[in-house]
Design an enzyme around this catalytic site. Structure first.
Site, PDB file in Angstrom:
ATOM      1  N   GLN A  77      -1.866  29.996  55.229  1.00  0.00           N
ATOM      2  CA  GLN A  77      -0.771  30.952  55.176  1.00  0.00           C
ATOM      3  C   GLN A  77       0.374  30.523  56.082  1.00  0.00           C
ATOM      4  O   GLN A  77       0.218  29.680  56.964  1.00  0.00           O
ATOM      5  CB  GLN A  77      -1.275  32.340  55.595  1.00  0.00           C
ATOM      6  CG  GLN A  77      -1.963  32.353  56.961  1.00  0.00           C
ATOM      7  CD  GLN A  77      -2.932  33.502  57.123  1.00  0.00           C
ATOM      8  OE1 GLN A  77      -2.888  34.504  56.413  1.00  0.00           O
ATOM      9  NE2 GLN A  77      -3.831  33.392  58.089  1.00  0.00           N
ATOM     10  N   ASP A 202     -11.578  43.032  60.195  1.00  0.00           N
ATOM     11  CA  ASP A 202     -10.157  43.143  60.499  1.00  0.00           C
ATOM     12  C   ASP A 202      -9.406  42.175  59.597  1.00  0.00           C
ATOM     13  O   ASP A 202      -9.042  41.068  60.007  1.00  0.00           O
ATOM     14  CB  ASP A 202      -9.915  42.834  61.975  1.00  0.00           C
ATOM     15  CG  ASP A 202      -8.450  42.925  62.358  1.00  0.00           C
ATOM     16  OD1 ASP A 202      -7.656  43.429  61.545  1.00  0.00           O
ATOM     17  OD2 ASP A 202      -8.091  42.475  63.468  1.00  0.00           O
ATOM     18  N   ASP A 205      -4.129  42.118  53.967  1.00  0.00           N
ATOM     19  CA  ASP A 205      -4.156  42.783  52.668  1.00  0.00           C
ATOM     20  C   ASP A 205      -4.930  41.957  51.634  1.00  0.00           C
ATOM     21  O   ASP A 205      -5.089  40.746  51.787  1.00  0.00           O
ATOM     22  CB  ASP A 205      -2.734  43.036  52.188  1.00  0.00           C
ATOM     23  CG  ASP A 205      -1.996  44.005  53.101  1.00  0.00           C
ATOM     24  OD1 ASP A 205      -2.566  45.061  53.405  1.00  0.00           O
ATOM     25  OD2 ASP A 205      -0.863  43.701  53.518  1.00  0.00           O
TER      26      ASP A 205
END
EC number: 2.5.1.16
Length: 344
Positions: A77, A202, A205
């Site tokens: 990412q 945790d 999305d």
């Protein structure tokens, strides 16, 4: 780590009449280098970050950027850290805010203490995701905990958090922590059956690297890894924006977890939001809390209270307390109707 820095005023505004210039929008670093402007930076107002995502179509939230502190791309990412004018330093993954220094306590404390305060004397805890270290910081407050395993897929998130968010990433310094950089789905599949008192997921999305963490096989692996009466708490999106996702999560959890299944929520201003014009912005994020068959777990009434006097940490709690724990399970009527419909 080579962090690319830029002042907020160096974010270039594309000319409306020049589509080619807009496509080539750039950001000038303090060294004079030109880098492509991240897609999450607004091309309308220079010096502002705008969070836009298919997860909340038709909405955006903007923060004034004082300085870009880091911009990088991991194997998974895009990672950005910037200094904001009002929320301190901000961590952004793939264009979506993960934490800010100002409001991170609301999320980190609730996702941790809602499950851990609901069972007596948790000893072995697994954290999936949470590469910023904030959940570790909160788990470490519990004196009964003897072992904290953590599996985070993206090492860059861990490294960046240690560099730019030391008060959050302090959790990595606890000697009870065993950090594994790897796939959380694979980690759970290989975990011994019944080995954890609590699992905290945790995740970001359900797009990109976190998608599998919202699917039925993952929840089955979580249930297998928990002891009888063990608990899981997972990030479960916004009840204002994602009731379809929440409905699916509730359905899967009621099928898999034979103990308690509950939905709770809290307010985090910079998380997925419901906008009440003209001025009020209310950030809302939810949590799915489930227990396996075994000793009863009443999530709404904590049996293992924690406060500043009982915490192992010198830093005081900023958000969580016993009253807000119970209040977190009070749902608006529209959400209650959907969630309770999945009880049968």
């Amino acid at each position: 780590m080579d962090a690319k820095e830029a002042s907020a005023t160096d974010l270039k505004r594309p000319r409306e009449e020049d589509d080619a210039a807009a496509a080539a929008a750039s950001m000038e670093t303090e060294n004079g280098d030109q880098t492509k402007e991240p897609a999450c930076f607004s091309s309308v107002i220079p010096g502002w970050f705008s969070e836009m995502s298919p997860m909340w179509p038709g909405e955006a939230h903007s923060l004034k950027v004082e300085k870009v502190l880091f911009q990088g791309k991991s194997d998974y990412q895009d990672v950005i850290v910037f200094q904001s004018a009002t929320y301190g330093k901000v961590l952004v993954l793939d264009g979506v805010i993960q934490l800010t220094e100002r409001d991170e306590c609301a999320y980190q404390e609730m996702i941790t203490h809602l499950p851990l305060c609901s069972i007596p004397n948790p000893k072995k805890v697994l954290v999936i995701g949470g590469g910023d270290g904030g959940v570790l910081r909160e788990v470490a407050r519990h004196a009964s905990v003897e072992q904290i395993d953590m599996c985070e897929i993206d090492k860059m998130v861990v490294d960046v958090s240690k560099q730019f968010f030391p008060n959050v990433a302090i959790g990595f310094e606890d000697p009870r922590v065993n950090l594994v950089i790897g796939d959380g789905v694979a980690f759970l599949k290989n975990a011994a059956e019944g080995s954890y008192d609590a699992v905290i997921v945790d995740s970001s999305d359900p797009i990109g690297p976190a998608k599998e963490l919202f699917e039925k096989p993952f929840f089955q692996s979580v249930a297998r890894a928990l002891r009888p009466g063990g608990v899981v708490c997972t990030q479960a999106e916004s009840l204002w924006l994602h009731m379809d996702i929440i409905e699916d999560i509730v359905s899967n959890c009621r099928e898999i977890f034979k103990g308690s299944v509950n939905y709770a929520w809290t307010s985090v201003p910079t998380y997925p939001r419901h906008v009440s014009l003209p001025f009020n912005i209310h950030g809302v994020i939810g949590f799915m809390l489930c227990s396996t068959e075994g000793p009863d777990v009443d999530f709404k009434n904590p049996v293992n209270p924690i406060d500043d006097s009982s915490s192992k940490s010198d830093a005081p709690l900023k958000f969580y307390n016993a009253e807000i724990h119970s209040a977190a399970f009070c749902l608006p009527s529209f959400a209650m109707k959907v969630i309770e419909s999945k009880a049968n």
